[in-house]
Motif scaffolding. Structure first.
Motif, PDB file in Angstrom:
ATOM      1  N   ILE A 308       0.885  -1.184   0.000  1.00  0.00           N
ATOM      2  CA  ILE A 308       0.000   0.000   0.000  1.00  0.00           C
ATOM      3  C   ILE A 308       0.918   1.228   0.000  1.00  0.00           C
ATOM      4  CG2 ILE A 308      -1.743   1.304   1.292  1.00  0.00           C
ATOM      5  CD1 ILE A 308      -2.550  -1.386   2.636  1.00  0.00           C
ATOM      6  N   LYS A 309       0.667   2.132  -0.946  1.00  0.00           N
ATOM      7  CA  LYS A 309       1.523   3.338  -1.040  1.00  0.00           C
ATOM      8  C   LYS A 309       0.848   4.514  -0.354  1.00  0.00           C
ATOM      9  CE  LYS A 309       3.826   1.884  -5.253  1.00  0.00           C
ATOM     10  NZ  LYS A 309       3.217   0.524  -5.305  1.00  0.00           N
ATOM     11  N   VAL A 310       1.667   5.396   0.211  1.00  0.00           N
ATOM     12  CA  VAL A 310       1.129   6.598   0.854  1.00  0.00           C
ATOM     13  C   VAL A 310       1.351   7.792  -0.068  1.00  0.00           C
ATOM     14  CG1 VAL A 310       1.345   8.145   2.842  1.00  0.00           C
ATOM     15  CG2 VAL A 310       1.532   5.667   3.162  1.00  0.00           C
ATOM     16  N   ARG A 311       0.288   8.564  -0.286  1.00  0.00           N
ATOM     17  CA  ARG A 311       0.372   9.715  -1.176  1.00  0.00           C
ATOM     18  C   ARG A 311      -0.117  10.972  -0.448  1.00  0.00           C
ATOM     19  NH1 ARG A 311       3.498   7.266  -3.327  1.00  0.00           N
ATOM     20  NH2 ARG A 311       3.411   6.084  -5.252  1.00  0.00           N
ATOM     21  N   PRO A 312       0.347  12.173  -0.868  1.00  0.00           N
ATOM     22  CA  PRO A 312      -0.132  13.410  -0.229  1.00  0.00           C
ATOM     23  C   PRO A 312      -1.520  13.808  -0.747  1.00  0.00           C
ATOM     24  CG  PRO A 312       1.470  13.933  -1.929  1.00  0.00           C
ATOM     25  CD  PRO A 312       1.350  12.443  -1.909  1.00  0.00           C
ATOM     26  N   GLY A 313      -1.988  15.004  -0.362  1.00  0.00           N
ATOM     27  CA  GLY A 313      -3.323  15.458  -0.764  1.00  0.00           C
ATOM     28  C   GLY A 313      -3.513  15.496  -2.277  1.00  0.00           C
ATOM     29  N   VAL A 314      -4.781  15.403  -2.694  1.00  0.00           N
ATOM     30  CA  VAL A 314      -5.108  15.443  -4.131  1.00  0.00           C
ATOM     31  C   VAL A 314      -5.272  16.895  -4.565  1.00  0.00           C
ATOM     32  CG1 VAL A 314      -6.864  14.840  -5.847  1.00  0.00           C
ATOM     33  CG2 VAL A 314      -6.259  13.208  -4.050  1.00  0.00           C
ATOM     34  N   LYS A 315      -4.609  17.258  -5.693  1.00  0.00           N
ATOM     35  CA  LYS A 315      -4.769  18.616  -6.216  1.00  0.00           C
ATOM     36  C   LYS A 315      -5.898  18.635  -7.250  1.00  0.00           C
ATOM     37  CE  LYS A 315      -1.817  22.224  -8.040  1.00  0.00           C
ATOM     38  NZ  LYS A 315      -0.633  22.327  -8.881  1.00  0.00           N
ATOM     39  N   ARG A 316      -5.805  17.777  -8.232  1.00  0.00           N
ATOM     40  CA  ARG A 316      -6.881  17.667  -9.230  1.00  0.00           C
ATOM     41  C   ARG A 316      -6.774  16.329  -9.955  1.00  0.00           C
ATOM     42  NH1 ARG A 316      -4.492  22.229 -11.383  1.00  0.00           N
ATOM     43  NH2 ARG A 316      -2.795  21.901 -12.528  1.00  0.00           N
ATOM     44  N   THR A 317      -7.830  16.012 -10.691  1.00  0.00           N
ATOM     45  CA  THR A 317      -7.794  14.785 -11.486  1.00  0.00           C
ATOM     46  C   THR A 317      -8.115  15.134 -12.935  1.00  0.00           C
ATOM     47  OG1 THR A 317     -10.109  14.310 -11.148  1.00  0.00           O
ATOM     48  CG2 THR A 317      -8.615  13.362  -9.549  1.00  0.00           C
ATOM     49  N   THR A 318      -7.609  14.289 -13.830  1.00  0.00           N
ATOM     50  CA  THR A 318      -8.023  14.387 -15.236  1.00  0.00           C
ATOM     51  C   THR A 318      -8.631  13.027 -15.591  1.00  0.00           C
ATOM     52  OG1 THR A 318      -5.826  13.717 -15.908  1.00  0.00           O
ATOM     53  CG2 THR A 318      -6.242  16.089 -15.853  1.00  0.00           C
ATOM     54  N   CYS A 319      -8.690  12.680 -16.895  1.00  0.00           N
ATOM     55  CA  CYS A 319      -9.441  11.467 -17.254  1.00  0.00           C
ATOM     56  C   CYS A 319      -8.911  10.179 -16.585  1.00  0.00           C
ATOM     57  CB  CYS A 319      -9.557  11.315 -18.756  1.00  0.00           C
ATOM     58  SG  CYS A 319      -8.039  11.584 -19.626  1.00  0.00           S
ATOM     59  N   ARG A 320      -7.597  10.058 -16.403  1.00  0.00           N
ATOM     60  CA  ARG A 320      -7.051   8.863 -15.753  1.00  0.00           C
ATOM     61  C   ARG A 320      -6.086   9.206 -14.621  1.00  0.00           C
ATOM     62  NH1 ARG A 320      -8.862   4.552 -15.783  1.00  0.00           N
ATOM     63  NH2 ARG A 320      -9.999   3.750 -17.542  1.00  0.00           N
ATOM     64  N   THR A 321      -5.581  10.450 -14.688  1.00  0.00           N
ATOM     65  CA  THR A 321      -4.460  10.816 -13.824  1.00  0.00           C
ATOM     66  C   THR A 321      -4.906  11.621 -12.610  1.00  0.00           C
ATOM     67  OG1 THR A 321      -3.166  10.913 -15.843  1.00  0.00           O
ATOM     68  CG2 THR A 321      -2.176  11.926 -13.901  1.00  0.00           C
ATOM     69  N   VAL A 322      -4.213  11.386 -11.506  1.00  0.00           N
ATOM     70  CA  VAL A 322      -4.449  12.184 -10.304  1.00  0.00           C
ATOM     71  C   VAL A 322      -3.174  12.965 -10.017  1.00  0.00           C
ATOM     72  CG1 VAL A 322      -4.960  12.122  -7.830  1.00  0.00           C
ATOM     73  CG2 VAL A 322      -6.081  10.484  -9.371  1.00  0.00           C
ATOM     74  N   GLU A 323      -3.336  14.277  -9.871  1.00  0.00           N
ATOM     75  CA  GLU A 323      -2.194  15.127  -9.501  1.00  0.00           C
ATOM     76  C   GLU A 323      -2.250  15.393  -8.008  1.00  0.00           C
ATOM     77  OE1 GLU A 323      -1.639  18.797 -11.684  1.00  0.00           O
ATOM     78  OE2 GLU A 323      -2.430  17.797 -13.474  1.00  0.00           O
TER      79      GLU A 323
END
Ligand SMILES: Cc1cc2nc3c(=O)[nH]c(=O)nc-3n(C[C@H](O)[C@H](O)[C@H](O)COP(=O)(O)OP(=O)(O)OC[C@H]3O[C@@H](n4cnc5c(N)ncnc54)[C@H](O)[C@@H]3O)c2cc1C
Ligand SMILES: NC(=O)C1=CN([C@@H]2O[C@H](COP(=O)(O)OP(=O)(O)OC[C@H]3O[C@@H](n4cnc5c(N)ncnc54)[C@H](OP(=O)(O)O)[C@@H]3O)[C@@H](O)[C@H]2O)C=CC1
Ligand SMILES: O=C(O)C(=O)Cc1c[nH]c2ccccc12
Length: 422
Positions: A308-323
């Motif tokens: 399980i990977k840990v990621r920071p807050g979500v800025k925005r999403t596009t069709c497949r990608t999460v920034e």
């Protein structure tokens, strides 16, 4: 004097007639109206039954305990030992394990309803409730029913978790994969082989990540802030039990230090895997903000191995990608919003004194939040789980019993329909 009484009686009568002209039917309920047939509402009803006070329970779903039956994932168990989760007057069966499954908890609640012969009225959503000062009664209206129900007492039992919190994320509507809130997540089976981003790291997010892993999905979890994660058990006993025991002996800040020391010994330094702890200890944080520590049931080990990977807050999403907020970006097949729940009380309770309009919880802090004015009560809003519900339920039933006994009962159930127009 008689003249005054007559005037008052006429005023009340006129007010009733006015209302009837508007709605059609008015029903006066002999005992309290309880809104919600979850564990809290059922606990109040059972306590009242023990005291011989009748009540009406109104429930929007088609069953009791709708949160547990309809809105929780399959592998859910109680995460506190059963002795801390029982409702008044009925312990869990001895054959149940220490941490009953959700099916066992629901079975317990069904038995509770049978034991106390409770009959909630299902498929009825309360859309408004307000205190009619001229009548001295609470007036309750349900969706689609041309009727007002009146009672001296109103018990709010709609819970801290009645609506899903769905955050606004830029671009989420363009995301091509499924986006589900935890309240509609059942099992990781549907995500097998998929890359899933779980947004939120409370108890739901953490356990769902584990469930996804166990079903051959590849989860990442968004941790945007500090959090306390504790082992579910320490020293051969539940962490909750150990905490309660230590609190009898030491001040809360010392208990927190002890808990953190033991947790460090069992789990290691969580900041090394991207989970920083708040400056304030877990129990103090729970008391001041209501934020429940995560009780680890195996997720941490999977974070350590990198499953399980840990990621920071979500800025925005596009069709497949999460920034993410650190500028990184990754592709995902699905998003699970483990972003919690909120109370819905402000949407239907028109009197604004007792409950905050911001979070829908009682304005007065624990243990004073259970009682409002004019016969208004709140059960299950203590941020203390089922134990808090039981404490509230007993207090509320005792309080209602007193005024029930003290009053001449003018409201033996009656129904009035408007006279046909002449
Ligand atoms: C996933 C999860 C796991 C949990 N695990 C634990 C645990 O292990 N131990 C613990 O102590 N606590 C736990 N909790 C805390 C939880 O709040 C309690 O378990 C419990 O369900 C609270 O009971 P309640 O009756 O107050 O609220 P709910 O169970 O939410 O019941 C409220 C009822 O009110 C109904 N309702 C809402 N609005 C209306 C309306 N307008 N009109 C009519 N009816 C309405 C709802 O349909 C619902 O049936 C958990 C919570 C969640 C979300
Ligand atoms: N019996 C059991 O095993 C279980 C019990 N529960 C209980 O159910 C209740 C609800 O739990 P849960 O559903 O986990 O909800 P919680 O409210 O506890 O957690 C929500 C999480 O979502 C995060 N979050 C909210 N919005 C965003 C956002 N926009 N971006 C990133 N993160 C976000 C919050 O982070 P932040 O703190 O930064 O706001 C928080 O970590 C709790 O009382 C919990 O203890 C839940 C699951 C299992
Ligand atoms: O499950 C929940 O959300 C609860 O609120 C249960 C609970 C009450 N007090 C606690 C302290 C630590 C962990 C869970 C709880």
């Amino acid at each position: 004097m008689d003249y005054l009484r007559e005037l008052e009686s006429k005023r009340v009568h006129d007010s009733f007639d006015e209302t009837m002209k508007k709605v059609g039917r008015c029903v006066c309920v002999p005992g309290p109206i309880i809104v919600g047939a979850g564990p809290s509402g059922l606990a109040v009803a059972a306590c009242l039954k023990e005291k011989g006070v009748p009540c009406v329970i109104i429930e929007r779903a088609n069953c009791i305990a709708s949160l547990w039956k309809l809105k929780t994932y399959n592998r859910l168990h109680l995460h506190l030992p059963k002795k801390y989760c029982e409702l008044p007057f009925m312990p869990f069966p001895a054959k149940f394990p220490t941490y009953p499954t959700k099916e066992q908890f629901v079975e317990y609640l069904e038995d509770y309803v049978k034991k106390f012969d409770l009959e909630p009225q299902f498929n009825q959503t309360v859309e408004s409730a307000n205190y009619d000062h001229s009548l001295g009664l609470w007036r309750v209206k349900t969706v689609g029913v041309k009727e007002f129900r009146y009672s001296r007492w109103l018990v709010v039992a709609t819970g801290e978790n009645s609506e899903a919190v769905v955050p606004e994320i830029e671009g989420i509507n363009e995301f091509e994969g499924p986006v589900v809130h935890t309240s509609s997540y059942k099992s990781g089976e549907t995500f097998s082989g998929k890359k899933v981003l779980v947004v939120g790291c409370g108890n739901s997010g953490m356990e769902i990540c584990l469930d996804l892993c166990n079903n051959n999905a590849q989860p990442s979890i968004v941790v945007r802030d500090t959090l306390h994660i504790l082992p579910r058990e320490m020293l051969g006993r539940s962490t909750f039990g150990v905490s309660m025991w230590l609190l009898k002996l030491f001040p809360i800040c010392l208990v927190d230090r002890i808990l953190l020391f033991i947790s460090w010994f069992i789990l290691g330094d969580t900041s090394r895997i991207g989970l920083d702890r708040p400056n304030i200890g877990p129990l103090q944080l729970k008391c001041t903000s209501g934020k429940t520590p995560v009780l680890d049931v195996g997720t941490l080990a999977k974070i350590k191995t990198g499953e399980i990977k840990v990621r920071p807050g979500v800025k925005r999403t596009t069709c497949r990608t999460v920034e993410f907020t650190d500028g990184s970006a990754e592709e995902y097949d699905a998003i699970v919003l483990a972003t919690g729940y909120r109370s819905n009380v402000p949407s239907w309770l028109k009197d604004k004194e007792m409950f905050s309009e911001e979070d829908g919880l009682p304005r007065r802090s624990f243990p004073h939040g259970w009682k409002g004015e004019y016969g208004l009560y709140a059960v299950g809003f203590t941020k203390r789980g089922l134990l808090g519900s039981s404490m509230d339920a007993k207090r509320i039933a005792q309080d209602i019993e007193q005024s029930w006994k003290a009053e001449v009962k003018p409201f033996t159930a009656f129904t009035r329909t408007p006279a046909p127009a002449s």
